[in-house]
Design a protein around this motif. Structure first.
Motif, mmCIF file in Angstrom:
data_model
loop_
_atom_site.group_PDB
_atom_site.id
_atom_site.type_symbol
_atom_site.label_atom_id
_atom_site.label_comp_id
_atom_site.label_asym_id
_atom_site.label_seq_id
_atom_site.Cartn_x
_atom_site.Cartn_y
_atom_site.Cartn_z
ATOM 1 N N ASP A 140 0.803 -1.224 0.000
ATOM 2 C CA ASP A 140 0.000 0.000 0.000
ATOM 3 C C ASP A 140 0.837 1.275 0.000
ATOM 4 N N ILE A 141 2.086 1.204 0.497
ATOM 5 C CA ILE A 141 2.964 2.385 0.425
ATOM 6 C C ILE A 141 4.163 2.101 -0.481
ATOM 7 N N GLY A 142 4.069 1.042 -1.277
ATOM 8 C CA GLY A 142 5.158 0.676 -2.176
ATOM 9 C C GLY A 142 6.289 -0.005 -1.434
ATOM 10 N N GLU A 143 7.472 0.080 -2.002
ATOM 11 C CA GLU A 143 8.658 -0.486 -1.348
ATOM 12 C C GLU A 143 9.085 0.414 -0.196
ATOM 13 N N VAL A 144 9.367 -0.189 0.944
ATOM 14 C CA VAL A 144 9.796 0.601 2.108
ATOM 15 C C VAL A 144 11.179 1.187 1.856
ATOM 16 N N LEU A 145 11.298 2.508 2.086
ATOM 17 C CA LEU A 145 12.562 3.217 1.908
ATOM 18 C C LEU A 145 13.241 3.535 3.238
ATOM 19 N N SER A 146 12.430 3.836 4.259
ATOM 20 C CA SER A 146 13.014 4.196 5.556
ATOM 21 C C SER A 146 12.021 3.952 6.680
ATOM 22 N N VAL A 147 12.581 3.701 7.871
ATOM 23 C CA VAL A 147 11.793 3.514 9.085
ATOM 24 C C VAL A 147 12.436 4.366 10.173
ATOM 25 N N SER A 148 11.742 5.420 10.577
ATOM 26 C CA SER A 148 12.279 6.339 11.588
ATOM 27 C C SER A 148 11.450 6.240 12.857
ATOM 28 N N THR A 149 12.122 6.099 14.008
ATOM 29 C CA THR A 149 11.416 5.908 15.278
ATOM 30 C C THR A 149 11.971 6.823 16.358
ATOM 31 N N SER A 150 11.083 7.320 17.206
ATOM 32 C CA SER A 150 11.508 8.117 18.354
ATOM 33 C C SER A 150 10.636 7.780 19.554
ATOM 34 N N LEU A 151 11.284 7.439 20.661
ATOM 35 C CA LEU A 151 10.603 7.141 21.917
ATOM 36 C C LEU A 151 11.489 7.661 23.044
ATOM 37 N N CYS A 152 11.196 8.852 23.507
ATOM 38 C CA CYS A 152 12.022 9.532 24.515
ATOM 39 C C CYS A 152 11.134 10.111 25.612
ATOM 40 N N HIS A 153 11.489 9.845 26.852
ATOM 41 C CA HIS A 153 10.770 10.414 27.986
ATOM 42 C C HIS A 153 11.770 10.792 29.074
ATOM 43 N N VAL A 154 11.412 11.795 29.859
ATOM 44 C CA VAL A 154 12.230 12.150 31.018
ATOM 45 C C VAL A 154 11.949 11.118 32.109
ATOM 46 N N PHE A 155 13.004 10.435 32.523
ATOM 47 C CA PHE A 155 12.893 9.363 33.516
ATOM 48 C C PHE A 155 14.043 9.533 34.493
ATOM 49 N N THR A 156 13.742 9.931 35.714
ATOM 50 C CA THR A 156 14.786 10.273 36.676
ATOM 51 C C THR A 156 15.159 9.073 37.532
ATOM 52 N N GLU A 157 16.341 9.166 38.131
ATOM 53 C CA GLU A 157 16.796 8.093 39.014
ATOM 54 C C GLU A 157 15.880 7.931 40.220
ATOM 55 N N GLU A 223 15.775 6.652 17.977
ATOM 56 C CA GLU A 223 16.031 7.718 18.952
ATOM 57 C C GLU A 223 15.369 7.306 20.259
ATOM 58 N N SER A 224 16.180 7.249 21.317
ATOM 59 C CA SER A 224 15.708 6.775 22.616
ATOM 60 C C SER A 224 16.358 7.612 23.712
ATOM 61 N N ALA A 225 15.587 7.926 24.766
ATOM 62 C CA ALA A 225 16.167 8.782 25.814
ATOM 63 C C ALA A 225 15.431 8.671 27.141
ATOM 64 N N PHE A 226 16.191 8.908 28.206
ATOM 65 C CA PHE A 226 15.658 9.097 29.548
ATOM 66 C C PHE A 226 15.677 10.577 29.948
ATOM 67 N N ASP A 227 16.299 11.434 29.142
ATOM 68 C CA ASP A 227 16.577 12.801 29.587
ATOM 69 C C ASP A 227 15.833 13.876 28.804
ATOM 70 N N ARG A 228 14.897 13.503 27.944
ATOM 71 C CA ARG A 228 14.166 14.501 27.154
ATOM 72 C C ARG A 228 12.849 13.912 26.655
ATOM 73 N N GLU A 229 11.964 14.819 26.287
ATOM 74 C CA GLU A 229 10.681 14.414 25.728
ATOM 75 C C GLU A 229 10.667 14.690 24.233
ATOM 76 N N THR A 230 10.226 13.717 23.456
ATOM 77 C CA THR A 230 9.982 13.923 22.032
ATOM 78 C C THR A 230 8.616 13.330 21.712
ATOM 79 N N GLU A 231 8.121 13.590 20.524
ATOM 80 C CA GLU A 231 6.905 12.931 20.083
ATOM 81 C C GLU A 231 7.215 11.453 19.880
#
Length: 318
Positions: A140-157, A223-231
């Motif tokens: 439905d979207i043709g041949e896959v060209l790229s897969v971009s992921t972001s999961l970042c949240h502020v998570f303190t000790e 993209e993964s993080a404990f120190d920032r928020e992203t979508e």
């Protein structure tokens, strides 16, 4: 009736037990925690037949058919292998292991014992993701060209338990495994790590990682993080369209955009009960059908994910 035991009943085990109540042909039979007080407290909230203060005792209970292992990461290998050798089907919380070598040990043990094992990558089983996969497979979207992921949240000790400890800590094992699993599912293996940027604490635990990956011309981004928020989002770009998945680690909708119309269509595909339910149903069906691994999250899938994780972590130095 598949009788389940839970080993290590932390927060995520409560969610598992709540979802299990909705699954036909399965029920919670036993729970094991480090103390009887904690085990009985869990049992009071999620009624079951028995409570144990010893994990091995639960595995020796002949009434237990399957176990859900929700221990801290560094204990997965030991108790997965013990469960398999006790003849118990295993659903183990992600990440299944700390390294590809450990995952290979689990695969070998599962094959030797001929007992079911699956890493609990619940994002692969929710209805929205199953529909997305079907659309991609149909072209439905043709041949896959790229897969971009972001999961970042502020998570303190202060909010963490083992998440900032050397060996088993870091944002990759806790959250980045979702990114890597999605990429592994949509890009052919082997996936190569091309570049890694990161930030680490003094003890070497990564709190931010962005990695560029590639396989047969298809590009990936973690993209993964404990120190920032992203979508929290995954964007799958193809030759004739794009799929955007909000909250890709537990999706209930996605947006499809086709290049020729440039119109975006939002598709809501709600959970069956919750984001754990479809995964548990799948495992129960596999056990009932005497399968030793899942076709959706197989041993090989887990090995691939562990290998990509290891390659990224190898690029992180103090």
């Amino acid at each position: 009736m598949i009788k389940w035991g839970i080993i290590g009943a932390g927060n995520i085990a409560h969610r598992f037990a709540t979802s299990l109540k909705q699954v036909k042909g399965a029920r919670l039979y036993a729970v094991a925690r480090r103390t009887m007080e904690k085990a009985e407290a869990f049992r009071a909230e999620h009624p079951c037949d028995v409570a144990y203060d010893n994990y091995q005792t639960l595995l020796e209970d002949s009434e237990v058919d399957a176990v859900y292992i929700a221990l801290p990461h560094q204990f997965h290998l030991e108790w997965v292998k013990k469960a398999l050798r006790a003849g118990k089907a295993v659903l183990c919380e992600k990440p299944a292991t700390l390294s590809p070598q450990e995952m290979e040990e689990i695969s070998e043990t599962a094959k030797e014992t001929n007992v079911f094992f699956m890493e609990a990558m619940k994002s692969r089983f929710v209805p929205a993701y199953r529909e997305i996969k079907e659309r991609i497979d149909k072209g439905d979207i043709g041949e896959v060209l790229s897969v971009s992921t972001s999961l970042c949240h502020v998570f303190t000790e202060a909010d963490a338990s083992y998440h900032f400890e050397p060996v088993q800590g870091g944002c990759l094992l806790d959250m980045g495994v979702y990114n890597i699993s999605l990429i592994e599912d949509l890009m052919s293996s082997p996936v190569q790590v091309k570049a890694v940027d990161y930030e680490v604490k003094d003890n070497g635990i990564e709190v931010y990682v962005v990695a560029k990956l590639e396989s047969n011309g298809v590009m990936g981004r973690v993209e993964s993080a404990f120190d920032r928020e992203t979508e929290t989002v995954a964007i799958i770009t193809g030759t004739i369209g794009e799929i955007r998945i909000s909250n890709f680690h537990r999706p209930a909708s996605y947006t499809l955009t086709l290049a020729d119309s440039n119109e975006s269509q939002l598709h809501e595909v709600l959970y069956d009960h919750d984001d754990f339910y479809s995964e548990i149903v799948h495992v129960v069906e596999c056990i009932q059908e005497h399968k030793t691994e899942s076709p959706i999250m197989s041993l090989k899938h887990s090995e691939n994910v562990a290998r990509i994780m290891d390659q990224i972590k190898d690029e992180i130095v103090l």
